[in-house]
Scaffold this active site. Sequence first.
Site, PDB file in Angstrom:
ATOM      1  N   ASP A 136      -2.738  35.497  22.158  1.00 12.59           N
ATOM      2  CA  ASP A 136      -3.791  35.618  23.132  1.00 12.59           C
ATOM      3  C   ASP A 136      -3.744  37.130  23.765  1.00 12.59           C
ATOM      4  O   ASP A 136      -2.775  37.825  23.306  1.00 12.59           O
ATOM      5  CB  ASP A 136      -3.686  34.647  24.226  1.00 12.59           C
ATOM      6  CG  ASP A 136      -5.050  34.406  25.173  1.00 12.59           C
ATOM      7  OD1 ASP A 136      -5.813  35.556  24.892  1.00 12.59           O
ATOM      8  OD2 ASP A 136      -5.105  33.607  25.973  1.00 12.59           O
TER       9      ASP A 136
HETATM   10  C1  BGC Z   1      -8.370  34.525  27.051  1.00 10.40           C
HETATM   11  C2  BGC Z   1      -8.897  34.367  25.658  1.00 10.40           C
HETATM   12  C3  BGC Z   1      -9.890  35.075  25.027  1.00 10.40           C
HETATM   13  C4  BGC Z   1      -9.308  36.521  25.051  1.00 10.40           C
HETATM   14  C5  BGC Z   1     -10.265  37.408  24.549  1.00 10.40           C
HETATM   15  C6  BGC Z   1      -7.890  35.793  26.840  1.00 10.40           C
HETATM   16  O1  BGC Z   1      -7.832  36.438  28.283  1.00 10.40           O
HETATM   17  O2  BGC Z   1      -7.094  33.819  27.282  1.00 10.40           O
HETATM   18  O3  BGC Z   1      -9.284  32.704  25.726  1.00 10.40           O
HETATM   19  O4  BGC Z   1     -10.116  34.580  23.771  1.00 10.40           O
HETATM   20  O5  BGC Z   1      -8.793  36.868  26.254  1.00 10.40           O
HETATM   21  O6  BGC Z   1     -11.226  37.849  25.320  1.00 10.40           O
END
Ligand code: BGC
Length: 738
Positions: A269
Amino acid sequence: MKKKILRSLSCTIAFCAIGTLNGYAQLNKTYLDESQPIEVRIESALSQMTLEEKVALCHAQSKFSSKGVPRLGIPEVWMNDGPFGVRAEVLWDDWAVANVTNDSCTAFPALTCLAASFDPELAAMYGKALGEEARYRNKSVILGPGVNIYRTPFNGRNFEYMGEDPFLAATLVVPYIQSLQQNGVAACVKHYALNNQEVWRDSVNVQISDRALHEIYLPAFKAAVEKGKTWALMGAYNRYKYEFCCHNDILLNKILKLDWKFDGVVVSDWNGTHNTREAALKGLDIEMGTFTDGMSKTEINAYNNYYLASDFLRMLKDGEIDEEVVNDKARRILRLIFRTVMNTKRPFGSFASPEHFAISRHIAESGIVLLKNQNNLLPLDFAKIKTIAVIGENADRIHSNAGGASKLKAKYEITPLQALTKRWGDKVKITYTRGYGSYTPTFEGVIPSPYNADSLKNEALKVAANADVVLFFGGLNKNRHQDNEGFDRQSYDLPYGQPELLIELAKINKNIVFIIASGTATALPFEKDIPTIVQGWYGGSEAGNAIVSVLSGEVNPSGKLPFSYPKKLEDCGAHAFGEIAYPGIKNDQKYMEDILVGYRWLDTKKIKPLYAFGYGMSYTTFKYRKATTDRKEYTVADTATLTFTLTNTGEREGAEIAQVYISQPKASVMRPVKELKGFTKVKLQAGETKTVKIQLPVKEWAFYSETSQSWVVEPGEFVISLGASSDDIKHKCVVTIK
Ligand code: BGC
């Protein structure tokens, strides 16, 4: 297998004339040859890559992309959020939108709405359409779907997930992934695992029994890997056994890669990576989103200073980490690239097409749940209705553009007010008033509402008094703490004074319909005063049209709740043990309710919810007739067939989601009162009867034994309960497992 690949590879190399061109070695192009097995192509590419090129695959080069191998003509990997549509382009190294004009997408309904349809065919339509949009935008990976289990109504991201039941989420995630990936676009299932709250999401350590982990929180991920064959998966922010989930030996190396044989890519993530050695050795493949401060500002924070970048390279060169470690990551990433952007046979996709908007609308309509319909106020009778009061901010507000990473730049989102005006505006008098005013708290604290609540209320009461029917569009709205990534809710109550307003409105006008926009349950202590209630979710581009179709009866509602609606917060298992269970104490959290999540808790503790898991009404009525099983005794290898007849006893066509729950009253371990193990949606004309069969593989009735660390079906008596919801069981059959 490996030997075979190497043999085939060396044969291919032998047939290729590898000469030199002005002193440069010519490449062996086997990796480009799509007639070769993918594993052969992977070895061909890998054998020609430098260590630097292998490392370069393993980390981001921009907010949403990672490098390919330019020298070999191997393309970059372009990823994008998210689960409900293709997110607008952002700048290379900044979250700010790029302001390009070709990225206005179809917004699909939030995943709670899809879950409420209990319909694998719709999940397939959803995945296909989203995959087509992603393909058209030249994305190789879609960062979704999310399948974290709904543990508490406080979780700010519940709307991104598929409810509280592992069987439901596991059943729907498979067709979603399969049809998405048919476009040559990878699903990236998230957030693995135990990311069930937003409070302290970057650091909280979850303590959980092995049984709850395997029975409740992992099944949807397991199905995504084993049945859906997902090509990518995203690690979660939080910790499990004091290791961050983006580099977690048990979750990633053991369970995911060894036990489930995942051959795809683990993506971190964004900013979920914390240490080079751990990231290298504990299962991460591509590091994304680690802090940078704009490429040009400081070298120290640039992409080549990611954990899996220069530091990783140094450790490999110094022999601190074996080269096989990076080879394994590079193989996985090459496999992803060959499956997606280098698959020359993948279709071209389509974007913001009428077909996609139609699919979005169909899913939105199919997920809407009718919770209460006293006096049959719905569907609205236009022979009698001449004036409608439309009250509440959500009548005139779009939601697809908010919520965090899942936010979209939709080509359009029809609000309920727009849809009402367009479709009924010339037949009835529609008067809209805001009723209540929302406001966004700042990081520093809550700022006072810019609205005068009293004058909004007085105006609403005046409008309501003069109307034949009141449509109140309220609920949450994706503001901070109201269904928003990064912020759990702070109260189970509806915000912005809605309860008080609703009570007063209901006194003035008995014909009131409360339409809730949300992805989570809220307290409805005034429920007895409101005759008609609809769970409308966040419906995407066609949200307004979908809700209007249901209110007017063009669509007969058939959605059922994918999570329970407890009367009060303490009735929910996660909130029955104080702070240690939610949100945790000093970053440590114990899932004290263990396997008893959602209806499993409510049933076992004999707590009556306001609305139960699986509950939802229709404008028609259904009659279940006696259910029978094909046999009375089974072995673990068998599949039981439950047969029953279902009749539409009302006057209009409709669809009923019949559910099958399994219980084992006497077992060596505690088992929940019942657990969902089958469901089907049956469409019936008025008066029609169908014979329905539901297949129930006995091995799915197992519990996870902590002693043997394996799934066990214990012989003995099982009860198969057929119901219209988890608290409305129509028939029971008792069978024996030998
Ligand atoms: C989120 C993810 C997301 C990623 C990219 C993160 O803050 O938890 O779900 O895909 O950002 O935007």
